[in-house]
Write a protein that holds these residues in place. Structure first.
Motif, PDB file in Angstrom:
ATOM      1  N   GLU A   1       0.819  -1.216   0.000  1.00  0.00           N
ATOM      2  CA  GLU A   1       0.000   0.000   0.000  1.00  0.00           C
ATOM      3  C   GLU A   1       0.853   1.266   0.000  1.00  0.00           C
ATOM      4  O   GLU A   1       0.668   2.163  -0.832  1.00  0.00           O
ATOM      5  CB  GLU A   1      -0.935   0.006   1.217  1.00  0.00           C
TER       6      GLU A   1
ATOM      7  N   ASP B   1      -5.471  -5.356   0.625  1.00  0.00           N
ATOM      8  CA  ASP B   1      -6.154  -5.262  -0.666  1.00  0.00           C
ATOM      9  C   ASP B   1      -5.288  -4.523  -1.683  1.00  0.00           C
ATOM     10  O   ASP B   1      -4.480  -3.674  -1.318  1.00  0.00           O
ATOM     11  CB  ASP B   1      -7.485  -4.513  -0.511  1.00  0.00           C
TER      12      ASP B   1
ATOM     13  N   VAL C   1      -4.788  -1.727  -3.451  1.00  0.00           N
ATOM     14  CA  VAL C   1      -5.381  -0.385  -3.413  1.00  0.00           C
ATOM     15  C   VAL C   1      -5.354   0.293  -4.775  1.00  0.00           C
ATOM     16  O   VAL C   1      -6.160   1.196  -5.027  1.00  0.00           O
ATOM     17  CB  VAL C   1      -4.657   0.497  -2.371  1.00  0.00           C
ATOM     18  N   TRP C   2      -4.447  -0.128  -5.654  1.00  0.00           N
ATOM     19  CA  TRP C   2      -4.371   0.509  -6.969  1.00  0.00           C
ATOM     20  C   TRP C   2      -5.580   0.181  -7.848  1.00  0.00           C
ATOM     21  O   TRP C   2      -5.775   0.786  -8.892  1.00  0.00           O
ATOM     22  CB  TRP C   2      -3.091   0.092  -7.682  1.00  0.00           C
ATOM     23  N   GLN C   3      -6.397  -0.781  -7.402  1.00  0.00           N
ATOM     24  CA  GLN C   3      -7.589  -1.133  -8.166  1.00  0.00           C
ATOM     25  C   GLN C   3      -8.814  -0.320  -7.751  1.00  0.00           C
ATOM     26  O   GLN C   3      -9.883  -0.466  -8.326  1.00  0.00           O
ATOM     27  CB  GLN C   3      -7.895  -2.628  -8.000  1.00  0.00           C
ATOM     28  N   ARG C   4      -8.657   0.542  -6.765  1.00  0.00           N
ATOM     29  CA  ARG C   4      -9.803   1.321  -6.291  1.00  0.00           C
ATOM     30  C   ARG C   4     -10.176   2.444  -7.251  1.00  0.00           C
ATOM     31  O   ARG C   4     -11.278   2.959  -7.213  1.00  0.00           O
ATOM     32  CB  ARG C   4      -9.490   1.924  -4.917  1.00  0.00           C
ATOM     33  N   GLY C   5      -9.261   2.875  -8.052  1.00  0.00           N
ATOM     34  CA  GLY C   5      -9.525   3.995  -8.944  1.00  0.00           C
ATOM     35  C   GLY C   5      -8.336   4.930  -8.989  1.00  0.00           C
ATOM     36  O   GLY C   5      -7.328   4.734  -8.311  1.00  0.00           O
TER      37      GLY C   5
ATOM     38  N   MET D   1      -9.072   7.121   3.130  1.00  0.00           N
ATOM     39  CA  MET D   1      -8.863   6.652   1.760  1.00  0.00           C
ATOM     40  C   MET D   1     -10.038   7.033   0.848  1.00  0.00           C
ATOM     41  O   MET D   1      -9.861   7.308  -0.319  1.00  0.00           O
ATOM     42  CB  MET D   1      -8.652   5.148   1.731  1.00  0.00           C
ATOM     43  N   GLN D   2     -11.233   7.042   1.410  1.00  0.00           N
ATOM     44  CA  GLN D   2     -12.364   7.364   0.552  1.00  0.00           C
ATOM     45  C   GLN D   2     -12.297   8.811   0.097  1.00  0.00           C
ATOM     46  O   GLN D   2     -12.713   9.151  -1.001  1.00  0.00           O
ATOM     47  CB  GLN D   2     -13.677   7.129   1.326  1.00  0.00           C
TER      48      GLN D   2
ATOM     49  N   ILE E   1      -9.174   9.206  -2.614  1.00  0.00           N
ATOM     50  CA  ILE E   1      -9.304   8.615  -3.963  1.00  0.00           C
ATOM     51  C   ILE E   1     -10.364   9.362  -4.756  1.00  0.00           C
ATOM     52  O   ILE E   1     -11.427   9.612  -4.258  1.00  0.00           O
ATOM     53  CB  ILE E   1      -9.647   7.127  -3.853  1.00  0.00           C
TER      54      ILE E   1
END
Length: 380
Positions: free
Chosen positions: A312, A348, A350-354, A376-377, A380
């Motif tokens: 992360e 997880d 994290v690069w897949q979150r957007g 984080m929300q 991002i």
């Protein structure tokens, strides 16, 4: 609106104000007395000053006025005394430490202020006072060195534009070094009368095309030779070579690569693609120093991210320096091959979150390394 009629203070037969009357006015806090006192001070400044030291009573008049008078009175007084070589030193120093609009005239021109006075103002007063001192004509090398030691960008820029400052060659060299991080210094330094050819070549490394033309015209800097030198430095590192795992255990090698990164950054040639290529060429230490420099991170924090049980923090560091998130999974695989399968695969992806902005990624990275919990929300 209430209009106050200005009644001049009593004057002697010679036309100059009577000192005793001015002192009485200075001790009177009424608005009418202040107005009359202002006229009296103006008349006193316009009159021929007495030879030698001012009498104690005149000095007391000035000091009383400076300490008790309204802002506008102090401002006019500072303007009148800015170039006077007979003004009381104590008063000039009081005015020099006043708010900047009052202090500026005396800081710019008063012959009463000596080096020790200016250095005291630099320590005790505001940034605006420091800028005024840096712009003061013919400041000494001692004061100029003190300005450089403090390292305030706005004050350094004011000093660089002061062509009359008594800067030593070492002082100019230090300004050139500061210009690596302070872009505002570069333009005035290219035209500075004390810039040497050797320092011009150093400055050439981190100025833009327009300023490079200025330096080339002034010092005949060989643009082709410089470009070739930078290319050779980069190529020397990026040519295929043996694996880089040992570089972290080799302080000399690590320092060499740190210097190369600094040089590339100064020349404006450090890019995210360079860092990706460094990993592919098995230059782990070069990657660490590159991420640290581009992101403004401590190298210890970047190394901790590489050794963490989760990728992360490393992802945030890479995103902060402009490495695309689509590239990160492949980059992570190559980094693990170089770094004993670290960072680990916990957590997880994290690069897949957007997508994540560089500024948000930098904040998230720093939050992880200061013990804070990033939102984080929001990031991002």
């Amino acid at each position: 609106m209430v209009l106050v009629q200005l009644v001049p203070a009593a004057q002697s037969q010679t036309g100059a104000p009577v000192p005793a009357d001015l002192l009485a006015l200075a001790r009177n806090s009424s608005p009418e007395a202040r107005q009359r006192l202002l006229l009296g001070v103006l008349a006193l400044c316009d009159a021929s000053p007495p030879a030698g030291e001012l009498s104690p009573i005149l000095g007391e008049i000035f000091l009383t006025l400076a300490r008790q008078a309204e802002r506008e009175v102090r401002k006019v007084l500072a303007e009148k005394l800015a170039t006077a070589d007979w003004a009381p030193a104590a008063l000039v120093n009081v005015l020099a430490l006043d708010e900047i609009e009052i202090a500026r005239p005396v800081l710019a021109a008063s012959p009463i202020l000596k080096d020790d006075d200016l250095l005291r103002v630099m320590i005790e007063a505001s940034l605006e006072h420091q800028i005024a001192i840096a712009r003061r004509p013919h400041i000494s090398g001692r004061v100029a060195d003190a300005v450089i030691d403090r390292g305030e960008p706005a004050v350094l820029t004011a000093l660089a534009t002061n062509r009359t400052a008594e800067l030593s060659v070492d002082g100019v060299r230090r300004l050139v070094e500061h210009s690596r991080r302070i872009a505002a210094l570069r333009a005035p330094l290219t035209r500075h009368p004390r810039l040497t050819e050797a320092l011009a070549e150093q400055l050439y490394q981190w100025v833009g095309a327009a300023l490079r033309q200025t330096l080339t015209a002034r010092f005949n800097v060989d643009e082709k030779a410089f470009g070739a030198a930078v290319y050779d430095a980069v190529a020397g590192v990026m040519r295929p070579a043996e694996a880089d795992e040992a570089s972290q255990d080799d302080p000399e090698r690590d320092e060499m690569e740190r210097r190369l990164i600094d040089k590339l950054q100064a020349a404006g040639q450090l890019r995210p693609g360079f860092l990706v290529r460094a990993v592919r060429e098995r230059r782990l230490s070069l990657f660490v120093h590159g991420v640290s420099t581009l992101g403004g991170f401590a190298t210890t924090d970047v190394r901790e991210a590489l050794a963490a049980p989760t990728p992360e923090a490393l992802y945030y560091a890479c995103a902060a320096v402009g490495i695309d998130r689509a590239v990160f999974p492949t980059l992570l695989t190559e980094l693990r091959r170089l770094n004993h399968n670290l960072p680990g695969d916990r957590g997880d992806p994290v690069w897949q979150r957007g997508s994540l902005s560089e500024a948000s990624a930098a904040r998230a990275f720093r939050a992880l390394h200061t013990g804070a919990q990033p939102d984080m929300q929001t990031a991002i």
